[in-house]
Design a protein around this motif. Sequence first.
Motif, mmCIF file in Angstrom:
data_model
loop_
_atom_site.group_PDB
_atom_site.id
_atom_site.type_symbol
_atom_site.label_atom_id
_atom_site.label_comp_id
_atom_site.label_asym_id
_atom_site.label_seq_id
_atom_site.Cartn_x
_atom_site.Cartn_y
_atom_site.Cartn_z
ATOM 1 N N MET A 290 0.778 -1.130 0.102
ATOM 2 C CA MET A 290 0.263 0.248 -0.132
ATOM 3 C C MET A 290 0.711 1.104 -0.156
ATOM 4 N N ALA A 291 1.165 2.129 -1.050
ATOM 5 C CA ALA A 291 2.209 2.654 -1.130
ATOM 6 C C ALA A 291 1.765 4.274 -0.925
ATOM 7 N N VAL A 292 0.404 4.123 -0.722
ATOM 8 C CA VAL A 292 0.278 5.609 -0.474
ATOM 9 C C VAL A 292 0.052 5.700 0.953
ATOM 10 N N PHE A 293 0.783 4.802 2.225
ATOM 11 C CA PHE A 293 0.454 5.372 2.837
ATOM 12 C C PHE A 293 2.165 5.359 3.301
ATOM 13 N N GLU A 294 2.859 4.560 2.801
ATOM 14 C CA GLU A 294 4.650 5.305 2.741
ATOM 15 C C GLU A 294 4.263 6.707 1.974
ATOM 16 N N ASP A 295 3.824 7.340 1.016
ATOM 17 C CA ASP A 295 4.134 8.962 0.741
ATOM 18 C C ASP A 295 2.820 9.978 1.796
ATOM 19 N N ALA A 296 2.273 9.135 2.596
ATOM 20 C CA ALA A 296 1.107 10.022 2.711
ATOM 21 C C ALA A 296 0.367 9.251 4.587
ATOM 22 N N PHE A 297 1.107 8.824 5.155
ATOM 23 C CA PHE A 297 0.925 9.008 6.788
ATOM 24 C C PHE A 297 1.884 9.184 7.454
ATOM 25 N N ILE A 298 1.820 8.727 8.875
ATOM 26 C CA ILE A 298 3.385 9.601 9.150
ATOM 27 C C ILE A 298 3.371 8.871 10.351
ATOM 28 N N ALA A 299 3.765 7.979 11.153
ATOM 29 C CA ALA A 299 3.976 6.890 12.201
ATOM 30 C C ALA A 299 5.135 6.972 13.127
ATOM 31 N N LYS A 300 4.314 7.979 13.941
ATOM 32 C CA LYS A 300 5.402 8.413 15.346
ATOM 33 C C LYS A 300 5.152 7.293 16.491
ATOM 34 N N GLY A 301 6.220 6.268 16.345
ATOM 35 C CA GLY A 301 5.811 5.171 17.441
ATOM 36 C C GLY A 301 4.178 4.770 17.304
ATOM 37 N N PRO A 302 4.091 4.409 18.676
ATOM 38 C CA PRO A 302 2.211 3.038 18.708
ATOM 39 C C PRO A 302 1.574 4.256 18.283
ATOM 40 N N GLY A 303 1.677 5.971 18.420
ATOM 41 C CA GLY A 303 0.537 7.377 17.857
ATOM 42 C C GLY A 303 -0.389 6.781 19.224
ATOM 43 N N ARG A 304 0.240 6.640 20.269
ATOM 44 C CA ARG A 304 -1.144 6.570 21.305
ATOM 45 C C ARG A 304 -0.390 6.957 22.863
ATOM 46 N N PRO A 305 -1.219 7.927 23.754
ATOM 47 C CA PRO A 305 -0.612 8.107 24.800
ATOM 48 C C PRO A 305 -0.265 6.973 25.943
ATOM 49 N N LYS A 306 0.686 7.581 26.779
ATOM 50 C CA LYS A 306 1.261 6.739 27.933
ATOM 51 C C LYS A 306 0.133 6.468 28.740
ATOM 52 N N HIS A 307 -0.168 4.957 29.500
ATOM 53 C CA HIS A 307 -1.278 5.276 30.062
ATOM 54 C C HIS A 307 -1.090 5.486 31.476
ATOM 55 N N LYS A 308 -2.344 5.957 32.359
ATOM 56 C CA LYS A 308 -1.985 6.341 33.781
ATOM 57 C C LYS A 308 -3.269 6.739 34.480
#
Length: 380
Positions: A290-308
């Motif tokens: 799925m080349a569209v993700f490589e071009d248009a999607f930015i994943a910064k690690g898990p993409g989730r906040p820390k559990h609290k």
Amino acid sequence: MENINETDIPARGLQRSRGLARILNRETAVSDMLQFLTELDPKPWAKTPLDFVPVSIERETRISAESAQGSADLVLQSASGQTAAIEVKLNHSLSDEQVCLYDSWSLQADAKIFLASLDPHSELPRQGWVPLYLDELFDHWGKSDVVLARELSIQIQEILQHRRNIVDSLFMDVASLEEAKCFADIGNVDVMKMVVRRLRQELSADFDSVSATVTLGGGNSIIQTWNRVPSTNLFFIVEARFASNRAVLRFGLEGGLDADSGLEVWRAAQSIESDLRADRLAEFAANSGMAVFEDAFIAKGPGRPKHKGSWEDALFKWQTGGSFSEHFGGLNPGFWRDRAYRLQALGEIKLTNANGLTLSNMIRGTHQYLQNIWAHREKN
């Protein structure tokens, strides 16, 4: 994505059109313009789907049918008694209540009903309504014998047609077509509202439910899609949320609004916790071509906040009574959330590389990923 900037105004007559373009951001102003042009010269209506020359045109007319009542943006009547109502939409969508009122009233009054917008087919009720494209409608005054009507309509038509063309260009292949545009080219929140309505139309056949809406208070555009999770009361949800100069893709699980459903959503999310991550989605997309993700999607690690804190303990306490805020203040489940009923991860959408066409493919691909990790969970 604030008010109109120069990219949303035709190059021709740029300076003279800027103020008019801002005026045309408001549905009430568009209705006022139609009333004004009609009072100057009603004859062009005969060449529209209205198909008669009105002798009266009223704004914000009260209409009622059975126990419902409301107002119509425009009501027109001919000398022979023909009646029509026009609902003008730019920033908002037709509500179910509006549709029911118009439908009942039109039968009672033997009247035609029209939806006038730049994308009427994206939300046209199935029966009884006639679509009117606003740029085409104003164009009918372009040959009016009344100079003021002619000159004003030409400028309005240019502005509205330009907006409609922008939306069309956002559903072209960015890589291969010069006229294609990306989200970074758009500087108008109202255009983005049209884009998500177009996305709803594009995606409606692929999912159990699709919604094009805006955030409460902020008015930022959102496209949301749902598919039911097999053998549960839950749904996979994938959505794109647009804000000023930023957009995110959120994906995860959704259930009902009460504590029992919240517990089901939480346990289901925990069961796929290791895969409900933006970086895992990016890996899946790369491995699946799925080349569209490589071009248009930015994943910064898990993409989730820390559990609290203990989310599950709070859910059990909520089951015994009290408000949501009483039990969940200061806690975080380790997911982006809407109260307790929606738990998600997110990644950023690269505005310079994404448009409506690529985003629709990203949404489909993300649903495929959610279904894949759920099926893997079931096997194990």
